[in-house]
Design a protein around this motif. Structure first.
Motif, mmCIF file in Angstrom:
data_model
loop_
_atom_site.group_PDB
_atom_site.id
_atom_site.type_symbol
_atom_site.label_atom_id
_atom_site.label_comp_id
_atom_site.label_asym_id
_atom_site.label_seq_id
_atom_site.Cartn_x
_atom_site.Cartn_y
_atom_site.Cartn_z
ATOM 1 N N CYS A 15 1.014 -1.128 0.014
ATOM 2 C CA CYS A 15 0.037 -0.034 -0.042
ATOM 3 C C CYS A 15 0.853 1.317 0.064
ATOM 4 C CB CYS A 15 -0.817 -0.141 1.198
ATOM 5 S SG CYS A 15 -2.049 1.559 1.285
ATOM 6 N N PRO A 16 0.594 2.215 -1.102
ATOM 7 C CA PRO A 16 1.648 3.564 -1.072
ATOM 8 C C PRO A 16 1.021 4.341 0.266
ATOM 9 C CG PRO A 16 -0.303 3.364 -2.681
ATOM 10 C CD PRO A 16 -0.161 2.132 -2.179
ATOM 11 N N ASP A 17 -0.228 4.209 0.842
ATOM 12 C CA ASP A 17 -0.586 4.924 1.796
ATOM 13 C C ASP A 17 0.088 4.663 3.105
ATOM 14 O OD1 ASP A 17 -1.965 6.623 -0.267
ATOM 15 O OD2 ASP A 17 -3.838 5.772 0.759
ATOM 16 N N ARG A 19 2.191 2.154 3.679
ATOM 17 C CA ARG A 19 3.560 1.157 3.494
ATOM 18 C C ARG A 19 3.312 -0.320 3.879
ATOM 19 N NH1 ARG A 19 5.907 4.263 -0.180
ATOM 20 N NH2 ARG A 19 6.674 6.168 0.323
ATOM 21 N N SER A 43 -6.333 -2.976 -8.943
ATOM 22 C CA SER A 43 -6.755 -2.337 -8.076
ATOM 23 C C SER A 43 -7.115 -3.277 -6.804
ATOM 24 C CB SER A 43 -7.883 -1.363 -8.103
ATOM 25 O OG SER A 43 -8.867 -2.045 -8.654
ATOM 26 N N THR A 45 -8.150 -2.933 -2.299
ATOM 27 C CA THR A 45 -8.186 -2.398 -0.923
ATOM 28 C C THR A 45 -7.248 -2.844 0.163
ATOM 29 O OG1 THR A 45 -10.572 -1.957 -1.510
ATOM 30 C CG2 THR A 45 -9.894 -1.590 0.875
ATOM 31 N N CYS A 46 -6.528 -1.769 0.357
ATOM 32 C CA CYS A 46 -5.528 -2.172 1.451
ATOM 33 C C CYS A 46 -6.146 -2.923 2.796
ATOM 34 C CB CYS A 46 -4.866 -0.965 2.143
ATOM 35 S SG CYS A 46 -3.507 -1.217 3.374
ATOM 36 N N ALA A 51 -7.416 1.978 2.413
ATOM 37 C CA ALA A 51 -7.233 2.767 1.411
ATOM 38 C C ALA A 51 -7.550 2.001 -0.152
ATOM 39 C CB ALA A 51 -5.692 3.409 1.274
ATOM 40 N N VAL A 53 -6.424 1.239 -3.758
ATOM 41 C CA VAL A 53 -5.197 1.500 -4.410
ATOM 42 C C VAL A 53 -5.180 1.053 -5.776
ATOM 43 C CG1 VAL A 53 -2.832 0.352 -4.296
ATOM 44 C CG2 VAL A 53 -3.893 0.728 -2.120
ATOM 45 N N ARG A 54 -4.665 1.859 -6.479
ATOM 46 C CA ARG A 54 -4.635 1.557 -8.205
ATOM 47 C C ARG A 54 -3.336 1.638 -8.443
ATOM 48 N NH1 ARG A 54 -8.506 4.733 -12.490
ATOM 49 N NH2 ARG A 54 -6.949 4.174 -14.152
ATOM 50 N N LYS A 55 -2.623 0.677 -9.462
ATOM 51 C CA LYS A 55 -1.558 0.740 -9.717
ATOM 52 C C LYS A 55 -1.496 0.222 -11.224
ATOM 53 C CE LYS A 55 1.050 -0.322 -5.415
ATOM 54 N NZ LYS A 55 2.092 -1.031 -4.746
#
Length: 78
Positions: A15-17, A19, A43, A45-46, A51, A53-55
């Motif tokens: 998760c980038p939010d 970590r 995508s 959900t963490c 959060a 998350v979309r990558k």
């Protein structure tokens, strides 16, 4: 020989939010395939912070996710 099911395949994610680092089963991920690399992404959900998350997903990621049973949606422009 046992064939892996969507539940048995795990994908490592971060998760980038928050970590957080974790493993997700195929049903927890979604893959969207667009006409270009910019519109192709996965995508989830963490599980740690909730959060969305979309990558971006290149060809290798698309192949791994589809072969692992991740739900795929094709994006079409009329």
């Amino acid at each position: 020989m046992q064939v892996p099911t969507a539940q048995s395949v795990l994908f490592k994610a971060m998760c980038p939010d928050c970590r957080g680092r974790f493993e997700l089963a195929a049903p927890a991920l979604r893959l969207a395939i667009g006409r270009t690399a910019r519109t192709t992404f996965y995508s989830f959900t963490c599980p740690d912070c909730g959060a969305a998350v979309r990558k971006p997903a290149g060809q290798r990621i698309v192949a791994l996710l589809t072969n692992g049973g991740v739900r795929t949606m094709r994006l079409h422009v009329g």
